[in-house]
Design a protein around this motif. Structure first.
Motif, short mmCIF file in Angstrom:
data_model
loop_
_atom_site.label_atom_id
_atom_site.label_comp_id
_atom_site.label_asym_id
_atom_site.label_seq_id
_atom_site.Cartn_x
_atom_site.Cartn_y
_atom_site.Cartn_z
N PRO A 231 0.93 -1.19 0.17
CA PRO A 231 0.03 0.03 0.04
C PRO A 231 0.88 1.39 -0.09
O PRO A 231 2.01 1.27 0.33
CB PRO A 231 -0.83 -0.33 1.33
CG PRO A 231 -0.86 -1.58 1.80
CD PRO A 231 0.39 -2.16 1.19
N ASN A 232 0.20 2.26 -0.38
CA ASN A 232 1.02 3.75 -0.28
C ASN A 232 1.54 3.82 1.31
O ASN A 232 1.03 3.76 2.27
CB ASN A 232 0.06 4.83 -0.39
CG ASN A 232 -0.24 5.22 -1.83
OD1 ASN A 232 0.02 4.25 -2.56
ND2 ASN A 232 -1.00 6.14 -2.10
N SER A 233 2.99 3.79 1.32
CA SER A 233 3.55 3.92 2.64
C SER A 233 4.94 4.26 2.40
O SER A 233 5.48 4.32 1.13
CB SER A 233 3.47 2.47 3.18
OG SER A 233 4.10 1.30 2.67
N LEU A 234 5.65 4.31 3.37
CA LEU A 234 7.56 4.48 3.13
C LEU A 234 8.04 3.09 2.53
O LEU A 234 8.62 3.38 1.47
CB LEU A 234 8.04 4.54 4.61
CG LEU A 234 9.45 4.55 4.74
CD1 LEU A 234 10.18 5.59 3.87
CD2 LEU A 234 10.00 4.55 6.07
N GLU A 235 7.47 2.01 2.87
CA GLU A 235 7.82 0.82 2.28
C GLU A 235 7.46 0.74 0.63
O GLU A 235 8.34 0.33 -0.02
CB GLU A 235 7.25 -0.33 2.84
CG GLU A 235 7.79 -0.59 4.36
CD GLU A 235 7.02 0.34 5.62
OE1 GLU A 235 7.39 -0.01 6.49
OE2 GLU A 235 6.33 1.01 4.93
N GLY A 236 6.37 1.21 0.46
CA GLY A 236 5.82 1.28 -0.93
C GLY A 236 6.94 2.22 -1.82
O GLY A 236 7.18 1.79 -3.04
N VAL A 237 7.28 3.11 -1.13
CA VAL A 237 8.46 4.24 -2.05
C VAL A 237 9.67 3.53 -2.17
O VAL A 237 10.19 3.36 -2.84
CB VAL A 237 8.33 5.49 -1.09
CG1 VAL A 237 9.28 6.48 -1.88
CG2 VAL A 237 6.91 6.16 -1.36
N VAL A 238 10.31 3.30 -1.01
CA VAL A 238 11.53 2.78 -0.90
C VAL A 238 11.92 1.50 -1.42
O VAL A 238 13.06 1.37 -2.14
CB VAL A 238 12.04 2.82 0.77
CG1 VAL A 238 13.49 2.36 1.06
CG2 VAL A 238 12.04 4.15 1.06
N PHE A 239 10.87 0.37 -1.28
CA PHE A 239 11.23 -0.76 -2.11
C PHE A 239 11.12 -0.41 -3.51
O PHE A 239 11.90 -1.05 -4.55
CB PHE A 239 10.16 -1.77 -1.52
CG PHE A 239 10.69 -2.59 -0.35
CD1 PHE A 239 11.68 -3.58 -0.47
CD2 PHE A 239 10.53 -2.09 0.86
CE1 PHE A 239 11.98 -4.54 0.56
CE2 PHE A 239 10.78 -2.91 2.10
CZ PHE A 239 11.64 -3.95 1.78
N GLY A 240 10.22 0.40 -4.08
CA GLY A 240 10.53 0.52 -5.32
C GLY A 240 11.65 1.37 -5.78
O GLY A 240 11.99 0.88 -6.86
N LEU A 241 12.18 2.22 -5.18
CA LEU A 241 13.21 2.79 -5.36
C LEU A 241 14.45 1.97 -5.34
O LEU A 241 15.25 1.84 -6.47
CB LEU A 241 13.60 3.86 -4.46
CG LEU A 241 12.56 5.48 -4.63
CD1 LEU A 241 12.94 6.15 -3.48
CD2 LEU A 241 12.82 5.97 -6.04
N ALA A 242 14.37 0.88 -4.31
CA ALA A 242 15.56 0.08 -4.33
C ALA A 242 15.66 -1.00 -5.31
O ALA A 242 16.82 -1.42 -5.97
CB ALA A 242 15.36 -0.79 -2.98
N VAL A 243 14.72 -1.40 -5.74
CA VAL A 243 14.54 -2.47 -6.84
C VAL A 243 15.24 -1.74 -8.11
O VAL A 243 16.01 -2.48 -8.87
CB VAL A 243 13.09 -2.82 -7.35
CG1 VAL A 243 13.20 -3.70 -8.54
CG2 VAL A 243 12.40 -3.70 -6.21
N GLN A 244 14.98 -0.50 -8.48
CA GLN A 244 15.42 -0.04 -9.54
C GLN A 244 16.99 0.32 -9.26
O GLN A 244 17.89 0.08 -10.20
CB GLN A 244 14.83 1.33 -9.69
CG GLN A 244 13.28 1.56 -10.18
CD GLN A 244 13.09 0.33 -11.42
OE1 GLN A 244 13.95 0.81 -12.60
NE2 GLN A 244 12.15 -0.28 -11.81
N GLN A 245 17.38 0.80 -8.18
CA GLN A 245 18.68 0.98 -7.83
C GLN A 245 19.63 -0.47 -7.83
O GLN A 245 20.67 -0.34 -8.47
CB GLN A 245 19.09 1.33 -6.30
CG GLN A 245 20.34 1.91 -6.19
CD GLN A 245 20.42 2.58 -4.92
OE1 GLN A 245 20.22 1.96 -3.68
NE2 GLN A 245 20.53 3.91 -4.85
#
Length: 527
Positions: A65-79
């Motif tokens: 869901p919309n959350s810190l985890e939703g933002v950070v895991f999405g960025l990390a996969v791309q990184q």
């Protein structure tokens, strides 16, 4: 060394630029992270994913869901240079099961109770012990023993482990279409394509570190694209778990929000609550809207409430929201000089070419209807594991959108309907969006949806489902009589059904597939 044209390189450089400026505020908790803190958390998750074997070519599915985890895991996969397969929390288990079995993620990260059994079943049916299922704590979910629970406090820093450098042709994101017209399709966007999409958006509609962006729609859809490109520009992003019109308006006032994104249904609901509550939207500078057609009359209402700050964008999963835009200045000009243009979706984006073609692929003249076809460096390279459908959709480098539209004499684009939403009644082509446009002009109607239903005489008959404005009264006969006065005879609905609300897809579009199902099951009422 020349910077690679990849989203990974853009992301890594972008997050490092703004240091102690606020990057992300989570509502309603009011927890804020600076860019430095967001980057630190992203790198921490990247190291964690790398230890799980995530890298180039790895599929990582997320249901968060919309959350810190939703933002950070999405960025990390791309990184990590991997391929993210983002799944919406509101997806049904049937769709989730299909997507998992087709995309076969090596790592699945989730935080939704309703999908626990489905994800566990996927692993058991695949009989692959190498698949890692990561459950995120803090969401009130009971995870089975098969799940690994992520621990923020666990030390994940490992200097010996480094992210792999993504190549331009690597698949950065595998986004699945909503499946409202059939089986979900996996749309493949490369690192270079996503790079082009973000840069194109930044050029078309510049945002900078003075902006405060409020997002309340699912980050796995259009809001996520806006989030990523905003973080490349120093924007302070506010994320709400879900949309609620009253709290949305309160948030704008409390935090002096300057920019937001919404679908037309959300805008209509905001306009409704402004009649009942005190509000202050003086800080607002930009309202992006898109995903479905908007009522011309309601758009004028929005001008009266919010001012001339509307920015329309037309896009689709296959072309990463960079097909065309109707700018703020075009909205303002049209409002005062040519209101008809407010029904358009603007002009082609800077990096995009658009044509209108007939069935033989020939360009049509202005005001003639044709299929919208697109060429852009940001468009998909194809559908995952569907080469025949890819060849049917991308021909000679042109993406065939399935949308029916036209150009006017000034080059503005008007979408008339989806091919699949077109109703053939008595041999006549009826564009459902045109019927909705007429019905929505009735003073008692708040919102309408037009569907075609099987008819023994007409092949298909035109039906509309409407919601009525609070305090208003209206009958089936009233709507039909109004349409007879304002549109062609063959476009007049045969039946009108009334509901307090219309079913919506996870991204806020009216779910016509669900309406047709309700019709078949006899759940629509004429009263």
């Amino acid at each position: 060394m020349t910077q690679k044209k990849t989203f990974q390189s853009l992301l890594t450089k972008g997050l490092k630029r703004f240091g102690d400026l606020p990057a992300l505020t989570l509502l309603p908790a009011e927890t804020t992270f600076t860019y430095h803190e967001l980057l630190e958390k992203t790198e921490r998750i990247s190291k964690y994913l790398l230890r799980l074997g995530v890298g180039r070519g790895t599929h990582v599915a997320t249901i968060i869901p919309n959350s810190l985890e939703g933002v950070v895991f999405g960025l990390a996969v791309q990184q990590c240079g991997a391929t993210i397969v983002p799944l919406g929390e509101k997806l049904g288990n049937r769709e989730v099961k299909f997507i998992l079995h087709e995309s076969k993620p090596k790592v699945l990260i989730m935080a939704t109770q309703q999908h626990v059994a489905t994800t566990l079943q996927y692993v058991e049916e695949e009989n692959n012990s190498d698949v890692r299922i990561i459950g995120l704590p803090g969401f009130g979910i009971e995870y089975p023993e098969r799940f690994e629970i992520f621990d923020w406090s666990e030390e994940t820093t490992d200097p010996a482990v480094e992210c792999q450098v993504a190549l331009e042709d690597d698949i950065a994101i595998l986004s699945y279409t909503g499946g409202t017209t059939g089986t979900p399709k996996g749309v493949m966007h490369t690192q270079k394509g996503l790079w082009a999409a973000v840069l194109s958006a930044a050029i078309e509609d510049p945002l900078d570190d003075r902006e405060k962006l409020l997002l309340s729609t699912p980050l796995v859809h259009s809001a996520g694209s806006l989030l990523w490109r905003s973080l490349m520009s120093g924007v302070h992003v506010y994320v709400m778990p879900t949309f609620h019109p009253v709290s949305f308006m309160q948030t704008i006032k409390a935090y002096k929000i300057t920019t937001t994104f919404m679908v037309p249904t959300m805008l209509y609901r905001l306009l409704g609550v402004t009649k009942k509550m005190e509000y202050d939207v003086s800080s607002m500078r930009n309202i992006y809207y898109g995903a479905s057609p908007i009522s011309q009359e309601r758009l004028k209402e929005a001008f009266e409430v919010f001012g001339p700050i509307m920015r329309q964008q037309y896009g689709m999963t296959e072309c990463n929201i960079v097909i065309s835009r109707l700018s703020k200045s075009a909205h303002y000009w049209a409002y005062h000089n040519k209101p008809e243009v407010l029904k358009s979706c603007g002009k082609p984006c800077l990096l995009t070419e658009i044509r209108m073609v007939d069935k033989e692929g020939n360009d049509v003249k202005p005001f003639e209807l044709g299929e919208i076809i697109v060429k852009s460096p940001a468009m998909m390279i194809g559908y995952y594991q569907k080469p025949e459908l890819t060849e049917e959709t991308i021909r000679d480098g042109w993406l065939h959108t399935g949308d029916i539209g036209m150009f006017d004499e000034s080059g503005y684009i008007y979408i008339k309907d989806r091919k699949k939403d077109m109703i053939i009644s008595g041999g006549m082509n009826v564009y459902s969006s045109e019927v909705e446009r007429v019905v929505n002009q009735h003073p008692a109607v708040s919102l309408s949806a037009c569907i075609g239903v099987s008819d023994p005489d007409w092949g298909e008959s035109v039906c509309v489902v409407v919601t009525i404005k609070e305090g208003a009264r209206c009958s089936e006969e009233d709507i039909i009589a109004f349409c007879k006065q304002n549109t062609s005879k063959y476009m007049v609905p045969k039946n009108v059904y009334f509901r307090e609300s219309l079913p919506l897809t996870p991204i806020g579009k009216v779910d016509k597939k669900e309406l047709k199902k309700m019709y078949v099951e006899g759940l629509l009422s004429v009263n």
